[in-house]
Motif scaffolding. Structure first.
Motif, PDB file in Angstrom:
ATOM      1  N   VAL A  49      24.396  -0.715  21.277  1.00 31.98           N
ATOM      2  CA  VAL A  49      23.439  -1.797  21.105  1.00 31.98           C
ATOM      3  C   VAL A  49      23.925  -2.993  21.897  1.00 31.98           C
ATOM      4  O   VAL A  49      25.095  -3.365  21.820  1.00 31.98           O
ATOM      5  CB  VAL A  49      23.164  -2.193  19.633  1.00 31.98           C
ATOM      6  N   HIS A  50      23.043  -3.561  22.706  1.00 34.38           N
ATOM      7  CA  HIS A  50      23.347  -4.756  23.474  1.00 34.38           C
ATOM      8  C   HIS A  50      22.618  -5.930  22.829  1.00 34.38           C
ATOM      9  O   HIS A  50      21.386  -5.918  22.695  1.00 34.38           O
ATOM     10  CB  HIS A  50      22.923  -4.592  24.938  1.00 34.38           C
ATOM     11  N   PHE A  51      23.412  -6.893  22.401  1.00 35.84           N
ATOM     12  CA  PHE A  51      22.862  -8.064  21.716  1.00 35.84           C
ATOM     13  C   PHE A  51      23.818  -9.214  21.975  1.00 35.84           C
ATOM     14  O   PHE A  51      25.029  -9.050  21.857  1.00 35.84           O
ATOM     15  CB  PHE A  51      22.767  -7.757  20.215  1.00 35.84           C
ATOM     16  N   SER A  60      20.766 -10.608  32.343  1.00 29.33           N
ATOM     17  CA  SER A  60      21.549  -9.376  32.218  1.00 29.33           C
ATOM     18  C   SER A  60      23.016  -9.725  31.987  1.00 29.33           C
ATOM     19  O   SER A  60      23.727  -9.046  31.259  1.00 29.33           O
ATOM     20  CB  SER A  60      21.488  -8.553  33.493  1.00 29.33           C
ATOM     21  N   TRP A  61      23.465 -10.760  32.666  1.00 31.67           N
ATOM     22  CA  TRP A  61      24.837 -11.252  32.507  1.00 31.67           C
ATOM     23  C   TRP A  61      24.774 -12.740  32.256  1.00 31.67           C
ATOM     24  O   TRP A  61      24.217 -13.479  33.068  1.00 31.67           O
ATOM     25  CB  TRP A  61      25.648 -11.038  33.796  1.00 31.67           C
ATOM     26  N   GLY A  62      25.368 -13.196  31.164  1.00 34.56           N
ATOM     27  CA  GLY A  62      25.465 -14.643  30.942  1.00 34.56           C
ATOM     28  C   GLY A  62      26.548 -15.213  31.833  1.00 34.56           C
ATOM     29  O   GLY A  62      27.488 -14.517  32.221  1.00 34.56           O
ATOM     30  N   PHE A 184      35.633  -0.769  27.482  1.00 35.93           N
ATOM     31  CA  PHE A 184      36.027  -1.844  28.398  1.00 35.93           C
ATOM     32  C   PHE A 184      35.263  -1.707  29.698  1.00 35.93           C
ATOM     33  O   PHE A 184      35.542  -0.798  30.491  1.00 35.93           O
ATOM     34  CB  PHE A 184      37.526  -1.787  28.677  1.00 35.93           C
ATOM     35  N   ASP A 185      34.320  -2.612  29.900  1.00 32.55           N
ATOM     36  CA  ASP A 185      33.486  -2.506  31.085  1.00 32.55           C
ATOM     37  C   ASP A 185      34.252  -2.793  32.369  1.00 32.55           C
ATOM     38  O   ASP A 185      35.223  -3.536  32.373  1.00 32.55           O
ATOM     39  CB  ASP A 185      32.320  -3.487  30.959  1.00 32.55           C
ATOM     40  N   GLY A 186      33.754  -2.212  33.463  1.00 28.93           N
ATOM     41  CA  GLY A 186      34.422  -2.343  34.758  1.00 28.93           C
ATOM     42  C   GLY A 186      34.115  -3.628  35.516  1.00 28.93           C
ATOM     43  O   GLY A 186      34.784  -3.936  36.498  1.00 28.93           O
ATOM     44  N   ALA A 187      33.084  -4.393  35.080  1.00 32.73           N
ATOM     45  CA  ALA A 187      32.771  -5.642  35.794  1.00 32.73           C
ATOM     46  C   ALA A 187      33.846  -6.659  35.442  1.00 32.73           C
ATOM     47  O   ALA A 187      33.997  -7.040  34.289  1.00 32.73           O
ATOM     48  CB  ALA A 187      31.393  -6.150  35.374  1.00 32.73           C
ATOM     49  N   ASN A 188      34.612  -7.063  36.422  1.00 23.67           N
ATOM     50  CA  ASN A 188      35.787  -7.889  36.169  1.00 23.67           C
ATOM     51  C   ASN A 188      35.982  -8.944  37.235  1.00 23.67           C
ATOM     52  O   ASN A 188      36.302  -8.634  38.362  1.00 23.67           O
ATOM     53  CB  ASN A 188      37.037  -7.001  36.178  1.00 23.67           C
ATOM     54  N   THR A 242      27.181   6.340  37.301  1.00 20.00           N
ATOM     55  CA  THR A 242      25.799   5.857  37.331  1.00 20.00           C
ATOM     56  C   THR A 242      25.379   5.505  35.908  1.00 20.00           C
ATOM     57  O   THR A 242      25.898   6.084  34.941  1.00 20.00           O
ATOM     58  CB  THR A 242      24.831   6.898  37.921  1.00 20.00           C
ATOM     59  N   GLU A 243      24.436   4.556  35.824  1.00 22.04           N
ATOM     60  CA  GLU A 243      23.895   4.202  34.510  1.00 22.04           C
ATOM     61  C   GLU A 243      22.487   4.780  34.349  1.00 22.04           C
ATOM     62  O   GLU A 243      21.736   4.387  33.468  1.00 22.04           O
ATOM     63  CB  GLU A 243      23.881   2.670  34.350  1.00 22.04           C
ATOM     64  N   ALA A 244      22.135   5.709  35.240  1.00 18.71           N
ATOM     65  CA  ALA A 244      20.781   6.256  35.220  1.00 18.71           C
ATOM     66  C   ALA A 244      20.647   7.452  34.269  1.00 18.71           C
ATOM     67  O   ALA A 244      19.551   7.995  34.113  1.00 18.71           O
ATOM     68  CB  ALA A 244      20.361   6.639  36.627  1.00 18.71           C
ATOM     69  N   VAL A 281      28.011   9.801  29.258  1.00 16.51           N
ATOM     70  CA  VAL A 281      26.857   9.347  30.039  1.00 16.51           C
ATOM     71  C   VAL A 281      26.226   8.166  29.308  1.00 16.51           C
ATOM     72  O   VAL A 281      25.656   8.327  28.237  1.00 16.51           O
ATOM     73  CB  VAL A 281      25.837  10.498  30.208  1.00 16.51           C
ATOM     74  N   ASN A 282      26.364   6.962  29.881  1.00 19.59           N
ATOM     75  CA  ASN A 282      25.763   5.792  29.225  1.00 19.59           C
ATOM     76  C   ASN A 282      24.506   5.373  29.973  1.00 19.59           C
ATOM     77  O   ASN A 282      24.491   5.271  31.194  1.00 19.59           O
ATOM     78  CB  ASN A 282      26.764   4.640  29.126  1.00 19.59           C
ATOM     79  N   THR A 283      23.451   5.165  29.207  1.00 22.36           N
ATOM     80  CA  THR A 283      22.180   4.755  29.799  1.00 22.36           C
ATOM     81  C   THR A 283      21.373   4.025  28.735  1.00 22.36           C
ATOM     82  O   THR A 283      21.659   4.125  27.545  1.00 22.36           O
ATOM     83  CB  THR A 283      21.431   5.975  30.369  1.00 22.36           C
TER      84      THR A 283
HETATM   85  C1  FUL Z   1      27.704  -2.615  32.761  1.00 18.11           C
HETATM   86  C2  FUL Z   1      27.673  -4.072  32.333  1.00 18.11           C
HETATM   87  O1  FUL Z   1      27.931  -4.935  33.400  1.00 18.11           O
HETATM   88  C3  FUL Z   1      26.279  -4.153  31.785  1.00 18.11           C
HETATM   89  O2  FUL Z   1      25.887  -5.466  31.520  1.00 18.11           O
HETATM   90  C4  FUL Z   1      26.228  -3.286  30.540  1.00 18.11           C
HETATM   91  O3  FUL Z   1      27.015  -3.841  29.515  1.00 18.11           O
HETATM   92  C5  FUL Z   1      26.659  -1.853  30.861  1.00 18.11           C
HETATM   93  C6  FUL Z   1      26.775  -0.966  29.682  1.00 18.11           C
HETATM   94  O4  FUL Z   1      27.864  -1.851  31.576  1.00 18.11           O
HETATM   95  O5  FUL Z   1      28.486  -2.266  33.758  1.00 18.11           O
END
Ligand code: FUL
Length: 693
Positions: A49-51, A60-62, A184-188, A242-244, A281-283
């Protein structure tokens, strides 16, 4: 007495023989899952859940400076989320306790940027607590997303931040009961507010977080947890690139513990990897992760979700399906409806296992022992298995239905506690006395599901044609899953010609253009037709024989682009940008250096209040624009900057990006790319469009 002695001897020699005849079970081959990974793998399907504050800013990103006052959900109800997840057949929920903006959904002691300073419940609320309680009540496991990147924290990028990060981890992994997974997300690193510094902070993903010590802390606090990490040291699970919503058809649950991980390794695993790192697989159930009201009509349909299921769970992965929580604090009714319909489609597909009435025989059984024979694949026991003699790597199983039986789906599972072994296999059917190949595939792993056109046959043959060591198969299922019709594809080209193409070739298409829902009584589509002006099309595919309809396809079109010209470009192929077809793209590369401009002449003045950009989502084409400026002009000489910023998360999720601005009456638009995801000068566009009012 003598007789007793004699029969006693006989009995013990029988026992000895039996013991002698009893072959040993195969030894594990290569890396095998830990107990934590095994428990996780068997969950198969669970929710994200994204909240956060993003829910209230349509982002999408604060950036990290969003006002805490915006967080005031009026109907927040984690029990509603948990109820839906449970009814949808999910086994757990992973909550975004902190996303990249740094805003915390729990009252962390270590920051002011959290629910404790929000109007919601007068600062007394704790979403993580409510989620944990709801999970407990509904028998779901709790997982936590804690973004390593924090665009709010003043210390981000400095060593002090790591202490902060670990303090937060300690709070989350101590105060809320058992946590099954940490994410732990990869956007860093990148631009952010950072306590007011408003700057760009780069970090080295491989060293900055000192993951090995962080992992020790996590495992000490939650010994049963699995770690997902796309940013640094190898965790227990891997991203699939991929997030698809799909992983490779070939999917090894293996990677190397050390060294670079390429996209191919994420997507297909590594056949000879030295560590067990299975795929998750995350989507999202909608295009984006967070709630955007504009996506209420973009919730994925049952056929789309079923494809995701077959391409994740059916390919040796788990499925982590996201619900964006809406501004009220609820899962939106459209998402609920889709999730429950999807759950019943999965239940229907696998309701009747046709092997229940079949007799199973094998070409080879380990030591000819009953313990390892073919029947073990259909005994409903996940811990029993069929296996062959050592060194046999080609073998078959036959399932005899005894009468012609129709089916279209084959499910197979390896007993992965002994390692992932099978490299290739085929499925055949005995039709009118001869074997016909139905499907050919590579890896199996924990679970593999193959679909093929329905066939009526008396026998099914499963052939293992390549295996690293003797195959060990724990379960097989054969099903006749109900057919689902896919919604048609709606495209309007540059000239305004509309085509509505059914994906399932036998079906007929019906459509409306007045906003009403199409039925088989609506207008029948007879081929491409010319359109004018702004338009909304809704369409269904309909199968006359079964009387079944597809979900509704929906597209909204702004003004036609008939008179548009791409300015200053000779290449006619550039018109792929405005051909209405998301599958065709065009790239500006060559000698152009960033910033790279794309100028379009709209042919006449229009009231423009926004633009849309769809990047080229082909995996191998670079040029996805991340930062942009958008200018408008009446004469192609004087330009006015009307919008600028970032396309957040466009790399992992290359969707339509929509940006709005105050209305301008203009004739020319200039879309300026400032950089791309690779740091090169290439810019790619699948589509560019405008919004008028
Ligand atoms: C991504 C994040 O940057 C998105 O905002 C989201 O949380 C997703 C699950 O992972 O890479």
């Amino acid at each position: 007495m003598l007789k007793n002695l004699f029969s006693g001897l006989l009995f013990s020699s029988f026992l000895m023989n039996a013991a002698f005849a009893q072959p040993e079970a195969p030894k594990p081959y290569g890396p095998v899952p830990t107990e934590n990974q095994m428990r996780w793998q068997e969950m198969e399907y669970y929710a994200f859940v994204h909240f956060s504050l993003n829910t209230y800013t349509d982002q999408s990103w604060g950036y990290g400076n969003e006002d805490i006052k915006l967080f005031n959900p009026q109907k927040l109800d984690c029990r509603q989320w948990a109820r839906i997840c449970k009814q949808a057949g999910m086994k757990g929920v992973i909550l975004t306790a902190k996303h990249h903006s740094g805003f915390c959904l729990w009252p962390s002691k270590y920051t002011e940027y959290s629910v404790k300073n929000a109007p919601w419940k007068n600062g007394k609320g704790d979403v993580v607590r409510e989620m944990a309680n709801a999970c407990k009540e509904f028998g779901l496991k709790l997982g936590v997303y804690l973004s390593p990147w924090d665009r709010n924290h003043p210390d981000y990028g400095k060593p002090e931040y790591i202490t902060y990060f670990r303090n937060q981890l300690t709070e989350l992994l101590t105060n809320y009961g058992p946590v099954f997974e940490i994410w732990f997300d990869g956007a860093n690193g990148g631009t952010g507010y950072y306590g007011g510094a408003n700057e760009n902070r780069k970090i080295d993903r491989t060293t900055y977080y000192d993951w090995s010590n962080t992992y020790k802390l996590i495992r000490r606090l939650q010994p049963n947890i699995v770690i997902w990490n796309d940013g640094g040291d190898r965790g227990d699970l891997r991203w699939v690139g991929t997030e698809a919503g799909f992983v490779g058809e070939t999917n090894w649950s293996l990677l190397n513990a050390k060294g670079e991980v390429s996209w191919n390794m994420l997507h297909y695993g590594l056949e000879n990897g030295d560590s067990w790192v299975p795929a998750e697989v995350n989507t999202s159930i909608r295009p984006e992760w967070f709630y955007h009201p504009g996506e209420n009509t973009r919730v994925k349909t049952v056929p789309q979700l079923m494809n995701t299921y077959y391409n994740s769970v059916g390919r040796n992965g788990s499925l982590l399906l996201n619900f964006p929580i809406d501004t009220r604090g609820l899962i939106h009714e459209n998402d609920e409806k889709a999730a429950l319909a999807f759950a019943s489609a999965v239940r229907n597909a696998f309701a009747v296992d046709l092997t229940a009435n079949a007799k199973a025989t094998a070409s080879n059984v380990r030591g000819n022992s009953k313990e390892f024979d073919a029947a073990k694949t259909i005994d409903g026991n996940k811990n029993s298995y069929w296996t062959t003699d050592e060194n046999v790597t080609n073998a078959s199983l036959i399932f005899d239905f005894n009468k012609p039986t129709t089916f279209n789906c084959f499910l197979v599972q390896e007993y992965i506690r002994l390692g992932q072994r099978v490299k290739s296999f085929t499925v055949e059917a005995l039709v009118d006395g001869s074997w016909k190949e139905l499907a050919k595939a590579t890896t199996i792993g924990y679970k593999r599901i193959l679909r093929f056109p329905g066939v009526k046959a008396t026998k099914v043959r499963f052939n293992i044609t390549g295996s690293k060591a003797c195959p060990v198969i724990s379960n097989i299922g054969i099903y006749n899953a109900p057919q689902l019709l896919t919604a048609p594809a709606i495209i309007r080209d540059q000239s305004g010609e509309m085509s509505i193409t059914p994906v399932d070739s036998e079906s007929v298409v019906y459509y409306t253009s007045d906003g009403s829902l199409p039925t088989p009584k609506s207008k029948k589509y007879k081929g491409p037709f010319q359109t004018q002006g702004k338009l909304e099309i809704k369409a269904i595919a309909y199968d006359q024989t079964s009387g079944k309809s597809s979900p509704v396809a929906y597209e909204k079109f702004d003004i036609p682009r008939k008179d548009w010209k791409i300015v200053g470009l000779e290449d006619q192929k550039a018109y792929a940008i405005i051909d209405g077809n998301p599958a065709t793209a065009w790239h500006q590369a060559g000698d152009k250096k960033m910033p790279v401009d794309l100028v379009i002449d709209l042919g006449r003045e229009e009231n423009v209040c926004g633009f849309r950009y769809l990047p080229d989502s082909d995996m191998w084409n670079p040029g996805i624009i991340t930062n942009y400026q958008f200018y408008v002009s009446v004469d192609n000489t004087e330009w006015k900057l009307v919008q600028q910023g970032e396309f957040s998360n466009i790399k992992n999720n290359p969707l339509w990006q929509t940006k709005r601005f105050a209305t301008e009456k203009i004739r020319y638009i200039k879309f300026r790319a400032l950089n791309n995801t690779q740091g090169t000068d290439d810019t790619g566009y699948a589509e560019v469009d405008i919004i008028t009012n």
